[in-house]
Every structure is written in C-alpha cells, then in structure tokens.
Design an enzyme around this catalytic site. Structure first.
Site, PDB file in Angstrom:
ATOM      1  N   SER A  59       0.845  -1.236   0.136  1.00 50.49           N
ATOM      2  CA  SER A  59      -0.040  -0.118  -0.001  1.00 50.49           C
ATOM      3  C   SER A  59       0.874   1.330   0.038  1.00 50.49           C
ATOM      4  CB  SER A  59      -1.236   0.151   1.171  1.00 50.49           C
ATOM      5  OG  SER A  59      -0.250   0.341   2.328  1.00 50.49           O
ATOM      6  N   MET A  92      10.744  -6.863   3.999  1.00 52.70           N
ATOM      7  CA  MET A  92      11.072  -7.354   5.185  1.00 52.70           C
ATOM      8  C   MET A  92      12.226  -8.290   5.506  1.00 52.70           C
ATOM      9  SD  MET A  92       8.660  -5.834   6.806  1.00 52.70           S
ATOM     10  CE  MET A  92       7.620  -6.090   8.258  1.00 52.70           C
ATOM     11  N   ARG A  93      13.340  -7.979   4.516  1.00 54.88           N
ATOM     12  CA  ARG A  93      14.584  -8.465   4.829  1.00 54.88           C
ATOM     13  C   ARG A  93      15.487  -7.463   5.088  1.00 54.88           C
ATOM     14  NH1 ARG A  93      13.787 -13.394   5.162  1.00 54.88           N
ATOM     15  NH2 ARG A  93      15.749 -13.952   4.707  1.00 54.88           N
ATOM     16  N   HIS A 118       8.902   3.113   8.325  1.00 53.71           N
ATOM     17  CA  HIS A 118       8.696   2.519   9.580  1.00 53.71           C
ATOM     18  C   HIS A 118       7.542   2.888  10.154  1.00 53.71           C
ATOM     19  CE1 HIS A 118       9.637  -0.223  13.073  1.00 53.71           C
ATOM     20  NE2 HIS A 118       9.389   0.844  13.643  1.00 53.71           N
TER      21      HIS A 118
HETATM   22  C1  GAR Z   1       3.894  -0.769   6.422  1.00 51.72           C
HETATM   23  O1  GAR Z   1       3.130  -0.416   7.757  1.00 51.72           O
HETATM   24  C2  GAR Z   1       5.428  -0.343   6.652  1.00 51.72           C
HETATM   25  O2  GAR Z   1       5.651   0.985   7.634  1.00 51.72           O
HETATM   26  C3  GAR Z   1       5.945  -1.558   7.559  1.00 51.72           C
HETATM   27  O3  GAR Z   1       5.239  -2.640   6.928  1.00 51.72           O
HETATM   28  C4  GAR Z   1       3.903  -2.060   6.354  1.00 51.72           C
HETATM   29  C5  GAR Z   1       3.618  -2.380   5.073  1.00 51.72           C
HETATM   30  O4  GAR Z   1       2.765  -2.185   4.415  1.00 51.72           O
HETATM   31  N1  GAR Z   1       7.271  -1.878   7.648  1.00 51.72           N
HETATM   32  C6  GAR Z   1       7.786  -2.041   8.378  1.00 51.72           C
HETATM   33  O5  GAR Z   1       7.718  -2.752   9.365  1.00 51.72           O
HETATM   34  C7  GAR Z   1       9.458  -2.293   8.410  1.00 51.72           C
HETATM   35  N2  GAR Z   1      10.103  -2.463   9.528  1.00 51.72           N
HETATM   36  P1  GAR Z   1       2.350  -2.064   2.966  1.00 51.72           P
HETATM   37  O6  GAR Z   1       3.067  -3.239   2.180  1.00 51.72           O
HETATM   38  O7  GAR Z   1       0.947  -2.066   2.611  1.00 51.72           O
HETATM   39  O8  GAR Z   1       3.174  -0.668   2.517  1.00 51.72           O
END
Ligand code: GAR
Length: 217
Positions: free
Chosen positions: A15, A93-94, A112
């Site tokens: 998103s 997420m890597r 973040h």
């Molecule tokens: C988001 O909330 C982003 O901030 C988080 O993962 C989600 C991904 O959502 N990222 C982390 O936690 C990284 N440490 P999305 O795929 O809908 O953008």
C-alpha cells in the site's frame, strides 16, 4: 526537469508502494516509479504495480538460502539494469547488509510504522499501546546498517486513544504513512535533503519545526 528513477522494494500488500505510484502520476512530481522488486512471489503489491504498467521483478530470497550476498547482488543487478537513482523500501521485510546499503548513500529510504527511535522492529502498534504511549506514528528515514535507524526525513504522528486496538491504530498510522512517504521521496528526488552529524537538513537548514505532522485525532 529530469525525473529520478525510483525502485520500490516490497514483500507484501504494497500500500505504501501504491501511494508512491499515485503521487508519481503527477507530471510535476520529481520521481517516477520505474521498477518494483519483491522478495516474495506472492506479494499482493506485484499485481498493483503491474496494473499500473510498472516493471516488476521477483527475487525470491528462499532461492538463495543463507547466501545474503548473492540475494543482494541479484537485486543490485536489477537496479543497475533499470538505471535506478533512488530506492524506497516499503514493507520490505529483509535486512540488508552494509554491502548493499553502501551502494545507495542517501538514496535508500525506508518507512517504519513508529516514531523512531521508539519501537524499532515488529508489532509496533501493539507495543505502543502496551507502553501507554499517547502519541504514535510513522517515520521515513535513510537506511543505515543498524535496523530502523538512520537520519529521519519526515515523521507523522497520531494520537493513541484509550480504547485503541492495534488494528485500529495501525489503520490510522497507515494513513499517515501514505501521506509522508510521497513527501519524503519528493524532497530527496529534488536533491533538497542532506545529512550532517546524522541529522537531515532540508535546503541546508534543520527540518522545520514542529518537524512532524501534527497528531490527528
Ligand atoms: C507498513 O506499515 C510499513 O511501515 C511496515 O510494513 C507495512 C507494509 O505495508 N514496514 C515495516 O514494518 C518495516 N520495518 P504495505 O506493504 O501496505 O506498504
């Protein structure tokens, strides 16, 4: 104006990637999303990227086993072949190694879901509620080898409600994420962000006060 060529690295629904794609539809926006890379073949964001006519590549980390260097070399090769200028991590997420990070000085951004340096890592919304935090939010920052650290470009805040659930809080923070990531990428693509003593400057000056978007109700 030459628009910067941006790659977005995702692992899931994408998103934030979609928010960047939407912002870049404005011809006045200083960046175009030229490539989406996913480390997971089933990432929902790949469909969104394709539907928007954006080149996509899957570099499945499981294929590389423990060989993180080979995984990162494969990503780097794609970024170079697509002549990418700026890389945005968006729910990627890597963890990346210094080898990769060093290739993108002040050109590698992450979002973040917390007001860093609070709540690094996972489950940020649940942990914010459990800690009794009254203000929570999201941060866009340059990536450094230490996880969820690095100079802060923009933050956005929301109030934490007494009856909040982590899902409800996550939803409000996500709205903030979608607002601040395009703003941060715009500033970086315009070449307006520099780093001095570990802090970001915008147009050579400290980030204007209050330095975050105000908490929304
Ligand atoms: C988001 O909330 C982003 O901030 C988080 O993962 C989600 C991904 O959502 N990222 C982390 O936690 C990284 N440490 P999305 O795929 O809908 O953008």
């Amino acid at each position: 104006m030459t628009r910067k060529r941006v790659a977005v690295l995702i692992s899931g629904r994408g998103s934030n990637m979609a928010a960047l794609i939407e912002a870049a539809k404005d011809p006045a926006y200083p960046a175009e999303i030229a490539l989406v890379v996913s480390n997971r073949p089933d990432a929902g964001g790949l469909m969104t990227a394709k539907a928007n006519g954006i080149a996509t590549v899957v570099i499945d980390h499981t294929v590389y086993g423990k060989d993180r260097a080979a995984f990162e070399r494969a990503i780097q090769a794609e970024l170079e072949s697509h002549r990418i200028d700026i890389v945005c991590l968006a729910g990627f997420m890597r963890l990346l190694t210094p080898w990769f990070i060093d290739r993108w000085p002040h050109k590698l951004l992450n979002i973040h879901p917390a007001l860093l340096p609070a709540f690094k890592g996972l489950d940020t919304h649940k942990r914010a509620i459990e800690a009794g935090a009254k203000v929570h939010g999201a941060t866009v920052h340059f990536v450094v080898p230490e996880m969820d650290s690095g100079p802060i470009i923009i933050q956005g805040a929301v109030s934490v409600r007494n009856d909040d659930t982590s899902d409800a809080l996550a939803k409000r923070v996500l709205g903030v994420e979608h607002a601040i990531y395009p703003q941060a990428l715009k500033l970086v693509a315009e070449g307006r962000v520099t780093v001095a003593d570990g802090r970001c400057l915008i147009d050579g000056k400290p980030v204007p006060d209050p330095g975050t978007l105000r908490p929304s109700a």
